[in-house]
Design a protein around this motif. Structure first.
Motif, mmCIF file in Angstrom:
data_model
loop_
_atom_site.group_PDB
_atom_site.id
_atom_site.type_symbol
_atom_site.label_atom_id
_atom_site.label_comp_id
_atom_site.label_asym_id
_atom_site.label_seq_id
_atom_site.Cartn_x
_atom_site.Cartn_y
_atom_site.Cartn_z
ATOM 1 N N VAL A 198 0.707 -0.921 -0.124
ATOM 2 C CA VAL A 198 0.148 -0.144 -0.064
ATOM 3 C C VAL A 198 1.145 0.942 -0.152
ATOM 4 N N VAL A 240 -2.275 7.584 7.131
ATOM 5 C CA VAL A 240 -3.019 6.349 6.651
ATOM 6 C C VAL A 240 -3.510 6.360 7.826
ATOM 7 N N THR A 259 -10.925 9.207 7.190
ATOM 8 C CA THR A 259 -9.740 9.177 6.614
ATOM 9 C C THR A 259 -10.155 10.490 5.618
ATOM 10 N N ILE A 279 -5.170 7.191 2.460
ATOM 11 C CA ILE A 279 -5.543 6.129 2.947
ATOM 12 C C ILE A 279 -5.857 5.443 4.097
ATOM 13 N N ALA A 286 -7.680 2.327 6.538
ATOM 14 C CA ALA A 286 -7.338 1.075 6.294
ATOM 15 C C ALA A 286 -8.300 0.467 7.456
ATOM 16 N N PHE A 338 -9.701 -1.316 2.521
ATOM 17 C CA PHE A 338 -9.360 -0.283 2.341
ATOM 18 C C PHE A 338 -10.125 1.254 1.529
ATOM 19 N N GLU A 373 -6.371 -1.274 -6.280
ATOM 20 C CA GLU A 373 -6.055 -2.693 -6.074
ATOM 21 C C GLU A 373 -6.011 -3.484 -6.524
#
Length: 445
Positions: free
Chosen positions: A31, A43, A86, A93, A95, A111, A124
């Motif tokens: 990622v 993230v 997010t 990103i 998660a 995600f 992806e």
């Protein structure tokens, strides 16, 4: 075709590839290779309450920091809460470590992009392309940092409350809330209580193993009993990660995702901007109800990501699945159980009526769903024997029903759905189709 990502991220049984610590480590690193900006980035990682979440979150975090990403841990957080944070915190990103409505021994990783939406299939696929490459940790000065976002729950609670109009409150309304021993266990009771409701909470003491265990949206029997016991106006059941819901009215009757979608659509009819998106699994009765109201209705592939894609394509604002994933784009970028529940409660307040009454505008067709465990779902779906059987059975319905046979995007299952006017006939066809699936599976084994 993606190798690991399915309809809703990567999912499987914990301890079996790919739901292992070493794979999560490599996935986090991959990622970072795709999404780190100039070698850096932020993230967020949230999780539900299953025991394996801590292991997978830690491994994912290690892989991300090794690629240069800074990680902010959210702890137990509903999936839509991760999506919201997010976007609001300008992360690259988000998660989520969760297997949604599955038992505790399953887990998964999904995600969100920086705008709070599910990652596109192409992104992806690009992440997957790095999983076969050598793992290389960045130099010491570029290793990402890790912090815990202390006020994550409070931020999401306030976000949910702000989706409810300020000139209304829930005083005098008794609500039973089933948190499925999952990620909504702390958050949902606060939201409804702070808006004034008399809240009775059940299944809100997660121990790592009891998530979705005979509770929540996939097992609403206990909620129905509690609603009747406490003479509540409404019962709300979430799944383990809080992105779907099922309701119960004061008579103990279930109100599924199709009916919830209909209620919200009728309440905001002037704001629909065109129509509503359902899925291939949406009940035919929902389609007929929208036709009667002159509301456009389109079907997307199963999965809230595909519902969102079609909403964005047509610039519409409301869509959902019969399982209870409801997307209200006026408020959220993904399926959100709490937000959807609040939109129904807003309708009850404005109409000063009961949930039982306002759901009456839609009549569901009898629908039977059979799940057949298989090892090669994609091969079975395209088999000529199965396709010929589907065509034959569809002719027997004489255009008064539907047959849908599809591979699950989250489990090794073939899902057989049949709906029509005659419940006995529908059930017989579903049994016959399930038998055909089993025979084809044996042939291909």
């Amino acid at each position: 075709m993606r190798k690991y990502f399915g309809t809703d991220g990567i999912r499987g049984k914990t301890g079996q590839f790919p739901i292992t610590a070493d794979f999560a480590l490599k996935l986090g690193w991959a990622v970072g290779q795709v999404l780190a900006q100039d070698g850096r980035g932020k993230v967020l990682i949230g999780q539900d309450t299953r025991v394996s979440g801590y292991m997978l979150s830690a491994a994912l975090e290690a892989g991300m920091t090794a690629s240069g990403l800074d990680v902010h841990l959210l702890g137990a957080m509903p999936t839509p809460g991760v999506a919201y944070l997010t976007k609001s915190l300008n992360a690259q990103i988000g998660a989520v470590v969760s297997a949604s409505h599955n038992p505790y021994y399953d887990n998964g990783i999904k995600f969100f992009s920086g705008d709070g939406k599910k990652l596109p299939d192409l992104v992806e696929s690009k992440i997957e392309s790095y999983l076969d490459k050598a793992f290389v940790t960045v130099e010491g000065t570029r290793i990402g940092q890790q912090t815990y976002l202390q006020d994550a729950a409070g931020r999401y609670i306030e976000f949910c409350k702000h989706s409810f109009p300020k000139d209304y409150d829930l005083k005098g309304i008794k609500i039973v809330v089933d948190c499925a021993n999952g990620a909504t266990s702390y958050i949902a009771p606060h939201v409804f209580t702070e808006l004034g409701a008399d809240v009775i909470v059940i299944n809100h003491q997660p121990d790592g193993f009891n998530i979705n265990d005979k509770c929540g949206s996939t097992f609403p029997q206990s909620l129905q009993a509690e609603v009747l016991k406490h003479r509540a106006e409404v019962g709300i059941a979430f799944d383990g990660d809080g992105d779907r819901l099922i309701l119960v009215d004061h008579k103990g009757e279930l109100v599924d995702g199709d009916e919830i979608l209909f209620i919200i659509a009728m309440h905001m009819k002037d704001k629909l901007q065109g129509g509503v998106v359902g899925t291939l699994m949406s009940n035919f009765g929902l389609e007929l109800a929208f036709q009667a109201q002159k509301i456009a209705f389109l079907r997307a592939r199963v999965g809230d990501r595909y519902v969102l894609d079609k909403l964005m394509e047509h610039n519409w604002v409301l869509g959902g699945e019969n399982s209870g994933h409801i997307i209200c784009l006026e408020h959220a970028t993904t399926g959100d159980g709490i937000i959807a529940a609040l939109q129904v409660l807003k309708a009850l307040c404005e109409k000063n009526d009961s949930l039982h009454t306002i759901k009456q505008g839609m009549t569901k067709f009898p629908q039977v769903l059979k799940n057949v465990k298989v090892t090669k779902p994609q091969s079975i779906i395209v088999d000529d024997t199965l396709q010929n059987a589907i065509a034959k059975m569809e002719r027997s319905l004489q255009n008064k029903g539907r047959i849908l046979v599809r591979a699950s995007g989250t489990e090794p299952l073939i899902r057989v759905m049949v709906e029509g006017e005659d419940p006995i006939f529908v059930n017989n066809i579903a049994d016959q189709m399930a038998d055909v699936v089993e025979k084809v599976a044996q042939t291909l084994a």
